[in-house]
Design an enzyme around this catalytic site. Sequence first.
Site, PDB file in Angstrom:
ATOM      1  N   ASP A 215       0.854  -1.194   0.000  1.00  0.00           N
ATOM      2  CA  ASP A 215       0.000   0.000   0.000  1.00  0.00           C
ATOM      3  C   ASP A 215       0.889   1.242   0.000  1.00  0.00           C
ATOM      4  O   ASP A 215       1.912   1.274   0.679  1.00  0.00           O
ATOM      5  CB  ASP A 215      -0.889   0.060   1.263  1.00  0.00           C
ATOM      6  CG  ASP A 215      -1.723  -1.218   1.458  1.00  0.00           C
ATOM      7  OD1 ASP A 215      -1.926  -1.613   2.623  1.00  0.00           O
ATOM      8  OD2 ASP A 215      -2.103  -1.811   0.447  1.00  0.00           O
TER       9      ASP A 215
ATOM     10  N   ASP B 151       0.179   8.403   7.762  1.00  0.00           N
ATOM     11  CA  ASP B 151       0.457   7.026   8.209  1.00  0.00           C
ATOM     12  C   ASP B 151       1.790   6.978   8.932  1.00  0.00           C
ATOM     13  O   ASP B 151       1.926   6.453  10.034  1.00  0.00           O
ATOM     14  CB  ASP B 151       0.619   6.109   6.965  1.00  0.00           C
ATOM     15  CG  ASP B 151      -0.663   5.447   6.511  1.00  0.00           C
ATOM     16  OD1 ASP B 151      -0.775   5.172   5.299  1.00  0.00           O
ATOM     17  OD2 ASP B 151      -1.533   5.228   7.357  1.00  0.00           O
TER      18      ASP B 151
ATOM     19  N   GLU C 289       1.415  -2.156  10.987  1.00  0.00           N
ATOM     20  CA  GLU C 289       1.104  -2.363   9.575  1.00  0.00           C
ATOM     21  C   GLU C 289       2.139  -1.675   8.690  1.00  0.00           C
ATOM     22  O   GLU C 289       2.431  -2.108   7.586  1.00  0.00           O
ATOM     23  CB  GLU C 289      -0.279  -1.821   9.231  1.00  0.00           C
ATOM     24  CG  GLU C 289      -0.629  -2.012   7.752  1.00  0.00           C
ATOM     25  CD  GLU C 289      -1.956  -1.378   7.375  1.00  0.00           C
ATOM     26  OE1 GLU C 289      -1.942  -0.484   6.521  1.00  0.00           O
ATOM     27  OE2 GLU C 289      -2.964  -1.783   7.932  1.00  0.00           O
ATOM     28  N   GLU C 290       2.715  -0.582   9.212  1.00  0.00           N
ATOM     29  CA  GLU C 290       3.627   0.221   8.387  1.00  0.00           C
ATOM     30  C   GLU C 290       5.081  -0.227   8.492  1.00  0.00           C
ATOM     31  O   GLU C 290       5.949   0.303   7.807  1.00  0.00           O
ATOM     32  CB  GLU C 290       3.507   1.695   8.777  1.00  0.00           C
ATOM     33  CG  GLU C 290       2.114   2.266   8.622  1.00  0.00           C
ATOM     34  CD  GLU C 290       1.508   2.048   7.231  1.00  0.00           C
ATOM     35  OE1 GLU C 290       0.278   1.892   7.136  1.00  0.00           O
ATOM     36  OE2 GLU C 290       2.288   1.961   6.257  1.00  0.00           O
TER      37      GLU C 290
ATOM     38  N   ASP D 218      -2.242  -0.776  14.086  1.00  0.00           N
ATOM     39  CA  ASP D 218      -2.425  -0.172  12.760  1.00  0.00           C
ATOM     40  C   ASP D 218      -2.495   1.314  13.031  1.00  0.00           C
ATOM     41  O   ASP D 218      -3.500   1.808  13.537  1.00  0.00           O
ATOM     42  CB  ASP D 218      -3.719  -0.681  12.107  1.00  0.00           C
ATOM     43  CG  ASP D 218      -3.905  -0.117  10.695  1.00  0.00           C
ATOM     44  OD1 ASP D 218      -4.798  -0.598   9.977  1.00  0.00           O
ATOM     45  OD2 ASP D 218      -3.155   0.819  10.337  1.00  0.00           O
TER      46      ASP D 218
ATOM     47  N   LEU E 153      -2.831   4.140  11.386  1.00  0.00           N
ATOM     48  CA  LEU E 153      -3.891   4.966  10.809  1.00  0.00           C
ATOM     49  C   LEU E 153      -4.635   4.151   9.774  1.00  0.00           C
ATOM     50  O   LEU E 153      -4.250   4.075   8.614  1.00  0.00           O
ATOM     51  CB  LEU E 153      -3.291   6.234  10.197  1.00  0.00           C
ATOM     52  CG  LEU E 153      -4.138   7.502  10.344  1.00  0.00           C
ATOM     53  CD1 LEU E 153      -4.565   7.717  11.777  1.00  0.00           C
ATOM     54  CD2 LEU E 153      -3.392   8.699   9.818  1.00  0.00           C
ATOM     55  N   ASP E 154      -5.716   3.517  10.230  1.00  0.00           N
ATOM     56  CA  ASP E 154      -6.476   2.649   9.337  1.00  0.00           C
ATOM     57  C   ASP E 154      -7.445   3.454   8.498  1.00  0.00           C
ATOM     58  O   ASP E 154      -8.012   4.427   8.955  1.00  0.00           O
ATOM     59  CB  ASP E 154      -7.256   1.621  10.150  1.00  0.00           C
ATOM     60  CG  ASP E 154      -7.982   0.678   9.212  1.00  0.00           C
ATOM     61  OD1 ASP E 154      -9.141   0.969   8.888  1.00  0.00           O
ATOM     62  OD2 ASP E 154      -7.347  -0.268   8.729  1.00  0.00           O
TER      63      ASP E 154
ATOM     64  N   GLU F  57      -5.744  -5.663  12.915  1.00  0.00           N
ATOM     65  CA  GLU F  57      -7.081  -5.196  12.499  1.00  0.00           C
ATOM     66  C   GLU F  57      -8.151  -6.168  13.041  1.00  0.00           C
ATOM     67  O   GLU F  57      -8.903  -5.818  13.938  1.00  0.00           O
ATOM     68  CB  GLU F  57      -7.160  -5.054  10.974  1.00  0.00           C
ATOM     69  CG  GLU F  57      -6.368  -3.864  10.426  1.00  0.00           C
ATOM     70  CD  GLU F  57      -6.334  -3.769   8.905  1.00  0.00           C
ATOM     71  OE1 GLU F  57      -6.351  -2.642   8.379  1.00  0.00           O
ATOM     72  OE2 GLU F  57      -6.260  -4.834   8.241  1.00  0.00           O
TER      73      GLU F  57
HETATM   74  P1  FBP Z   1      -5.619   0.350   5.635  1.00  0.00           P
HETATM   75  O1  FBP Z   1      -5.780   1.783   5.355  1.00  0.00           O
HETATM   76  O2  FBP Z   1      -5.121   0.064   6.980  1.00  0.00           O
HETATM   77  O3  FBP Z   1      -4.877  -0.365   4.575  1.00  0.00           O
HETATM   78  O4  FBP Z   1      -7.118  -0.242   5.718  1.00  0.00           O
HETATM   79  C1  FBP Z   1      -7.683  -0.995   4.928  1.00  0.00           C
HETATM   80  C2  FBP Z   1      -9.067  -0.417   4.582  1.00  0.00           C
HETATM   81  O5  FBP Z   1      -8.978   0.884   4.129  1.00  0.00           O
HETATM   82  C3  FBP Z   1     -10.077  -0.515   5.719  1.00  0.00           C
HETATM   83  O6  FBP Z   1     -10.097   0.608   6.549  1.00  0.00           O
HETATM   84  C4  FBP Z   1     -11.399  -0.642   4.965  1.00  0.00           C
HETATM   85  O7  FBP Z   1     -12.360  -1.370   5.682  1.00  0.00           O
HETATM   86  C5  FBP Z   1     -10.991  -1.383   3.697  1.00  0.00           C
HETATM   87  O8  FBP Z   1      -9.596  -1.225   3.559  1.00  0.00           O
HETATM   88  C6  FBP Z   1     -11.663  -0.813   2.490  1.00  0.00           C
HETATM   89  O9  FBP Z   1     -11.338  -1.633   1.403  1.00  0.00           O
HETATM   90  P2  FBP Z   1     -12.125  -1.478   0.016  1.00  0.00           P
HETATM   91  O10 FBP Z   1     -11.688  -0.185  -0.563  1.00  0.00           O
HETATM   92  O11 FBP Z   1     -11.688  -2.676  -0.794  1.00  0.00           O
HETATM   93  O12 FBP Z   1     -13.578  -1.523   0.316  1.00  0.00           O
END
Ligand code: FBP
Length: 321
Positions: free
Chosen positions: A52, A58, A81-82, A102, A104-105, A267
């Site tokens: 990512d 982040d 995660e980072e 994580d 900043l999710d 997560e």
């Molecule tokens: P990260 O930002 O930690 O990679 O989070 C993943 C995420 O953005 C979740 O917050 C969210 O539920 C999911 O991915 C959304 O995925 P998609 O865009 O496929 O629906």
Amino acid sequence: MEQERLHPEATGELSNLLYDLCLAAKIISRQVRRAGLTDILGGSGTLNVSGDLQQKLDMFANETVRNAVQHTGRVCITASEEDEGPVVCPREEQGKYVLLYDPLDGSTNIDVNVSIGTIFSIHRRVTGQQEGASELDCLQPGYRQVAAGYILYGSSTMLVYTTGQGVHGFTLDPTIGEFLLSHPDIRSPDVGKYYSVNESHWNKWAPGIQRVVGAFKNGDGGRVEAKNARYIGSLVADIHRNLMSGGVFLYPADAISPQGKLRLLYEAAPLAFVVEQAGGAATDGRRNILDIKPTALHQRTPLIIGSKQDVAFAQSVLTGQ
Ligand code: FBP
């Protein structure tokens, strides 16, 4: 401190570690709230171990959490995660806790001002002082968590956490810079009114998942009533809404991501501990998320989480029971 008194053996270290995370949350919250005014929006130009694009925020959040805990003598190792690998705390400052997080999710939502969150999971160390902390301390099943929670940077900044004695919510009062107990003992309804899933993945889902989501959308003439759809695409925001109002969130495996998208250790497992403590449940479709024995730091898992009866319905369809 009150909860600490429930543990006669407690030394106060866990309470202090939770407070260290509160300090990090206040610093991140300030940066998030001013993000549009400072040069902290957008990508940093680097990719994380999951491929990512890392957002500047982040990286800021990642360092802020690590700096808040690394030299306190309460934590022996952190994993994020980072960060590609776990970060071992200086030998002479290694404590008895392990922090997985994580920072900043939902970071793809930062630049468009949608709610985002920090997720954390705390375990007890399993390695001895002699051998030094290692990845072994991080690869523990979810049921061994001593605490878990999240900070939601939404219309207000909220901390929601559990230490196994129920789930409690605190709202940051920026005028005094303190988290105040606004939502004691949160309980989630057994049946939810919302279902939350990215339906654009429909054609990549296995028939079982299509049946489950179809039932949540249209009802199934008996076991499930039709629900309203809500999907923000920011995990912490989606989980928090469903926790408070009742609902089920799904990020299933699909043809592109056979293990799903979301990460088990920082997560799915921490959110499963919180939701289960509020009366809900979490599954990967076959088993309780908290029973999964991790084998890799950044391993992914399918996730169905939320109101107990809805999660049970989904698991029964997926296991053919
Ligand atoms: P990260 O930002 O930690 O990679 O989070 C993943 C995420 O953005 C979740 O917050 C969210 O539920 C999911 O991915 C959304 O995925 P998609 O865009 O496929 O629906």
